[in-house]
Design a protein around this motif. Structure first.
Motif, PDB file in Angstrom:
ATOM      1  N   GLY A 733       0.653 -10.455   6.012  1.00 54.47           N
ATOM      2  CA  GLY A 733       2.060  -9.728   5.505  1.00 54.47           C
ATOM      3  C   GLY A 733       1.854  -9.648   3.909  1.00 54.47           C
ATOM      4  N   LEU A 734       1.124 -10.392   3.410  1.00 57.55           N
ATOM      5  CA  LEU A 734       1.159 -10.498   1.994  1.00 57.55           C
ATOM      6  C   LEU A 734       0.222  -9.095   1.375  1.00 57.55           C
ATOM      7  CD1 LEU A 734       0.820 -13.990   0.940  1.00 57.55           C
ATOM      8  CD2 LEU A 734       3.047 -12.589   1.032  1.00 57.55           C
ATOM      9  N   LEU A 735      -0.663  -8.695   2.203  1.00 53.51           N
ATOM     10  CA  LEU A 735      -1.507  -7.534   1.763  1.00 53.51           C
ATOM     11  C   LEU A 735      -0.832  -6.374   1.576  1.00 53.51           C
ATOM     12  CD1 LEU A 735      -4.611  -8.452   4.097  1.00 53.51           C
ATOM     13  CD2 LEU A 735      -3.999  -9.128   1.960  1.00 53.51           C
ATOM     14  N   SER A 736       0.463  -6.323   2.121  1.00 49.38           N
ATOM     15  CA  SER A 736       1.108  -5.018   1.965  1.00 49.38           C
ATOM     16  C   SER A 736       1.281  -4.656   0.468  1.00 49.38           C
ATOM     17  CB  SER A 736       2.542  -5.177   2.563  1.00 49.38           C
ATOM     18  OG  SER A 736       3.367  -4.231   2.103  1.00 49.38           O
ATOM     19  N   GLN A 737       1.199  -3.458   0.138  1.00 45.32           N
ATOM     20  CA  GLN A 737       1.355  -2.912  -1.233  1.00 45.32           C
ATOM     21  C   GLN A 737       2.670  -3.255  -1.856  1.00 45.32           C
ATOM     22  OE1 GLN A 737      -0.817   0.775  -2.362  1.00 45.32           O
ATOM     23  NE2 GLN A 737      -1.421   0.890  -0.101  1.00 45.32           N
ATOM     24  N   ASP A 738       3.537  -3.711  -0.816  1.00 44.17           N
ATOM     25  CA  ASP A 738       5.129  -3.907  -1.367  1.00 44.17           C
ATOM     26  C   ASP A 738       5.018  -5.402  -2.275  1.00 44.17           C
ATOM     27  OD1 ASP A 738       6.178  -2.002  -0.051  1.00 44.17           O
ATOM     28  OD2 ASP A 738       6.486  -3.267   1.823  1.00 44.17           O
ATOM     29  N   SER A 768      -4.039   0.167   6.895  1.00 44.45           N
ATOM     30  CA  SER A 768      -3.245   1.074   6.242  1.00 44.45           C
ATOM     31  C   SER A 768      -2.343   0.633   5.141  1.00 44.45           C
ATOM     32  CB  SER A 768      -2.280   1.950   7.472  1.00 44.45           C
ATOM     33  OG  SER A 768      -1.525   1.161   7.975  1.00 44.45           O
ATOM     34  N   ALA A 769      -1.896  -0.694   5.375  1.00 39.49           N
ATOM     35  CA  ALA A 769      -0.930  -1.167   4.572  1.00 39.49           C
ATOM     36  C   ALA A 769      -1.607  -1.970   3.134  1.00 39.49           C
ATOM     37  CB  ALA A 769       0.015  -2.266   5.115  1.00 39.49           C
ATOM     38  N   MET A 770      -2.993  -1.774   3.141  1.00 40.95           N
ATOM     39  CA  MET A 770      -3.833  -2.322   2.106  1.00 40.95           C
ATOM     40  C   MET A 770      -3.992  -1.606   1.060  1.00 40.95           C
ATOM     41  SD  MET A 770      -6.651  -4.708   4.337  1.00 40.95           S
ATOM     42  CE  MET A 770      -6.402  -5.515   5.709  1.00 40.95           C
ATOM     43  N   SER A 771      -3.942  -2.061  -0.242  1.00 45.86           N
ATOM     44  CA  SER A 771      -4.314  -1.137  -1.585  1.00 45.86           C
ATOM     45  C   SER A 771      -5.916  -1.057  -1.335  1.00 45.86           C
ATOM     46  CB  SER A 771      -3.986  -2.053  -2.695  1.00 45.86           C
ATOM     47  OG  SER A 771      -4.416  -3.106  -2.803  1.00 45.86           O
TER      48      SER A 771
END
Length: 876
Positions: A733-738, A768-771
């Motif tokens: 969950g922490l890999l999100s660009q948020d 898809s959520a990763m930078s």
């Protein structure tokens, strides 16, 4: 038979070429406006050249390597002669052949040393007929794999050792007749002393072709992308701390890299390495690094290093500038190269500076220069790897409006007294050659003349005199003692090095200790290194003073990383005492600036084992310490204990558990507490109640945007103290660009831990959520773990992942294409080839129609000028 055949071939070639003038070849060069370039030899006078040297009498010899790249034909050395003294070579004499795949040679003892893996040869012409009649094998055991990576770059050092580059292949060389002398090179360059039959590693190798050094003995190295590195100190100083300091003493000194690549400016139609198209416009084939010490170039070229790139057909120019106790390389020209050619077959594999100060360019002149190991098979099948074989060019570069056809006085024609005087020549070749001849002649009667040079105005001359005296066994303690007070820092530095053999003399030992407080950082650094190397020769009383003296040195020094490394190496056996002295001498305001030093000190303590760790903890309990000083020391200890776990019972019996608990009660600062908890974890102790309460808050703190980022990252690192597999979902969950990039990077680093189970599918689902930066690490997890290959191929085939996002350069493609699993190979080949990533047939067919469209050159020109013109030139 060898002797007769070689002599006949040489005489025949001499007759055929005696009237040959080098053919004028139209080479579209662009060169610095202050210089001219002329071709002084070409085929058939010279073919496949890779190295050029002048002997002490000024005779020019070229090493030819027709066997590159497949190793079929053997190397040879030819003498090039200038019969009419017009500055252009016109005669060729075959001096020696049958030299295996030799890529480097060096004049020595009226003959040549030849790097011919797996051997080191010595060849010589004893009857002065121009043809070698002696061939001795001095060493064996060198690796002879990929010809680009064999040992090379033989050069005669200031200290009278012969230095060489490893090239990257490794090997286990040994002296012939001394099988017990085997030295494993691993990834290191090396040096050897023929007078004492000594062989030793020098520094971490860059794996490139050639090494070079400046008048002060600073060595420069090169390799492909990293075009210029500096070797800061010899491996002999590093042996005690080989596992302590990452990277050792070799480091990139270029100040003009962009994300690890240095831009260069080729002209004409551009080319790039077939296995790395992303390197277009940047160094990718750096080689032939050469310090210019010829003395003829304009003053603005003082302290210049030249590096060739054989892929993009250029010679790059850097200026060496001071950078603390080290140096940095600054681009000599902006947005252009010193020399560039639009001829794609111009392959400047090497450079050489001659007796007159001219810079020579050795052009192997091949259509294909890349080794076939790095060429995809289907592309290699369409290439002629021998195109250009039996061609070759030698070019000479000189300042404009000058005539340098006449050679100066040459050391080979000088008497010993004249050789001593020639140590003050402005030409580096002249100085080094004169020094070598004095040593080879064992000119001990020149002692007085050499000692008189120690008062010479030029510091470089004084350095040559010192090392000549040393090699002749004439260097005395009183001379070294005086040298250590010389006004020039480089002379003092070399004086400290030479003092190592005389440090048992009390007066010499005293001045070496005094050098720790020298006004110049590089002298201080050398003093610390020399004391590290000479510990066993120093008196017991002085030995006990080292930790305090070294701590005083770094406390009074700027935050120079190389001085810090030297300090650590000097205190590897006294880490706790050094730590205690640092706490006294460094105030809290300086702690952050010396953070790396303190962390390395902690690592040093961790390497020493249970007693050292508990002794350091006890000191921290009984002496008030600032957080900025204690935290990095604890971090270093934890780092080392992760690699070699301390036995819990031993740690407890030494009082370690109680000491940690006392420190937990004494400090409220989170950085200290976190490292104490990690320390407990690494030694297998149960968590304290305080640690458990913090861990309960962990996830909430990490995701709380109101908490300082540094604290959030520190908390996230604590998750390693838990069962990582229970926290996979949270970490992904922490890999999100948020989330901030620092949080993402720490999370993916934790997820790459080997103890994590079956995270491949979660990487694919969260892709898809990763930078972009996080995706690189995530892609490595999928690509370099065979258990995930089927999953990865499934994702490509179903379009869950796109090939373009995986940076499939040659090495990465081959993880799948060369898999031992035949099914993985087959599926990978359906997606891409060894030549590159290719799209499916339907995609290719859908683009065929675009080939029939009419072009719009004016619109294209506009796009080029706005998007590409800042770095590339069109039709230049």
């Amino acid at each position: 038979m060898y002797r007769t055949s070689l002599l006949f071939s040489s005489l025949l070639m001499l007759v055929l070429l005696s009237c040959h003038n080098a053919e004028t070849v139209d080479h579209p060069f662009e060169i610095h406006s202050d210089f001219s370039i002329e071709m002084v030899a070409s085929e058939p006078l010279v073919m496949d050249p890779v190295d050029l040297h002048f002997d002490e009498k000024g005779k020019a010899y070229v090493l030819e390597m027709p066997g590159y790249p497949l190793g079929v034909d053997q190397s040879r050395i030819v003498e090039l002669r200038d019969g009419d003294s017009d500055g252009v070579f016109d005669q060729r004499v075959l001096f020696a052949e049958g030299l295996r795949q030799a890529s480097s040679f060096l004049p020595y003892a009226k003959g040549f040393l030849v790097a011919a893996p797996p051997y080191l040869f010595f060849i010589k012409d004893n009857d002065d007929d121009g043809v070698a009649d002696q061939k001795d094998t001095l060493m064996a055991g060198f690796s002879d794999g990929n010809l680009q990576h064999n040992f090379n770059g033989l050069c005669y050092g200031l200290d009278n050792w012969i230095y060489a580059g490893n090239g990257g292949n490794g090997g286990e060389p040994y002296w012939i007749g001394k099988p017990d002398s085997v030295l494993s090179l691993y990834g290191y360059d090396f040096r050897f002393n023929l007078r004492s039959s000594t062989l030793e590693r020098t520094w971490r190798s860059t794996g490139g072709h050639k090494i070079s050094y400046d008048p002060y003995g600073r060595f420069f190295l090169t390799h492909n992308l990293r075009h210029i590195s500096s070797a800061e100190y010899l491996m002999k100083y590093h042996e005690p701390g080989v596992d302590l300091i990452p990277g050792h003493s070799t480091h990139n000194i270029s100040d003009h890299d962009e994300d690890g690549l240095a831009r260069i400016y080729p002209i004409g139609e551009q080319e790039t390495r077939v296995n790395h198209p992303e390197q277009a416009g940047y160094f990718s084939g750096a080689c032939g690094i050469t310090y210019y010490g010829g003395g003829l170039f304009p003053p603005s070229f003082d302290q210049s290093v030249f590096v060739a790139d054989v892929v993009l057909n250029v010679i790059h120019h850097d200026l060496i500038k001071p950078d603390g106790s080290s140096v940095k390389a600054v681009r000599g020209q902006q947005s252009q190269e010193f020399l560039a050619s639009s001829d794609r077959s111009f392959r400047p594999v090497n450079l050489s500076v001659g007796p007159s100060g001219a810079l020579y360019v050795i052009d192997m002149h091949r259509a294909v220069i890349e080794h076939p190991e790095w060429i995809p098979d289907e592309l290699e099948a369409e290439m002629d790897l021998d195109a250009g074989k039996e061609k070759g060019r030698i070019f000479r570069i000189l300042p404009v409006r000058e005539d340098f056809n006449q050679l100066p006085a040459l050391p080979g024609n000088m008497k010993n007294e004249e050789l001593v005087e020639n140590l003050s020549s402005i030409n580096q070749w002249q100085r080094v050659t004169s020094q070598r001849l004095l040593v080879e002649k064992h000119a001990i009667h020149q002692k007085d003349n050499l000692e008189r040079l120690l008062t010479h105005a030029d510091p470089v001359t004084r350095i040559h005199a010192l090392y000549t005296l040393d090699a002749l066994g004439l260097l005395e303690a009183d001379v070294v003692q005086k040298v250590l007070t010389d006004p020039d820092p480089y002379v003092r530095l070399h004086g400290v090095q030479l003092a190592e053999t005389l440090i048992e003399v009390p007066a010499v030992e005293k001045v070496v200790f005094m050098a720790l407080m020298d006004e110049d950082a590089k002298v201080r650094r050398q003093a610390a290194l020399s004391l590290a190397f000479c510990k066993d020769k120093i008196g017991l009383v002085s030995r006990k003073e080292i930790p305090g003296k070294i701590a005083g040195m770094v406390a009074d020094s700027d935050d120079d990383p190389w001085v810090h490394q030297a300090a650590i190496l000097a205190t590897t056996e006294d880490a706790v005492e050094f730590f205690e002295n640092l706490n006294v001498l460094i105030n809290k305001d300086e702690g952050s600036g010396k953070r790396n030093l303190l962390e390395m000190t902690g690592r040093n303590i961790g390497q020493m084992g249970v007693s050292a760790v508990t002794q350091a903890l006890d000191y921290a309990v009984t002496n008030e310490m600032d957080t900025s000083l204690l935290t990095p020391v604890l971090e270093g200890m934890v780092y080392e204990l992760q690699k070699s776990r301390i036995d819990r019972d031993s740690f407890r019996s030494e009082g370690g558990e109680k000491l940690i608990e006392e420190l937990e009660r004494s400090y409220e600062e989170l950085p200290v507490l976190i490292n104490l908890w990690k320390l407990k974890f690494e030694v297998g102790l149960p968590p304290s109640s305080g640690m458990l309460s913090y861990l309960e808050r962990l996830k909430g703190v990490v995701t709380d945007a109101g908490v300082p980022l540094e604290e959030r990252v520190a908390f996230l690192d604590l998750i390693r103290l838990t069962d990582l597999n229970d926290n996979q979902e949270f970490l992904f969950g922490l890999l999100s660009q948020d989330h901030p990039l620092a949080i993402q990077e720490k999370a993916i680093w934790i997820l790459s831990d080997p103890q994590m189970n079956d995270i491949g599918s979660m990487i694919v689902e969260n892709w898809s959520a990763m930078s972009p930066g996080v995706r690189r690490v995530a892609s490595n997890i999928l690509l370099y773990n065979e258990e995930y290959h089927d999953l990865l191929l499934d994702a490509f085939e179903s379009d869950k992942l796109r090939l373009a996002e995986f940076n499939f350069d040659l090495e990465r493609r081959r993880q799948l294409l060369f898999s031992e699993n035949e099914d993985v190979q087959r599926r990978a080949e359906a997606l891409f080839s060894d030549a590159g990533v290719v799209q499916r047939k339907d995609a290719l067919e859908s683009m065929q129609a675009s080939l029939t469209l009419a072009g719009a050159s004016e619109r294209g020109k506009m796009v080029f000028e706005t998007q590409c013109g800042s770095c590339h030139r069109f039709k230049s």
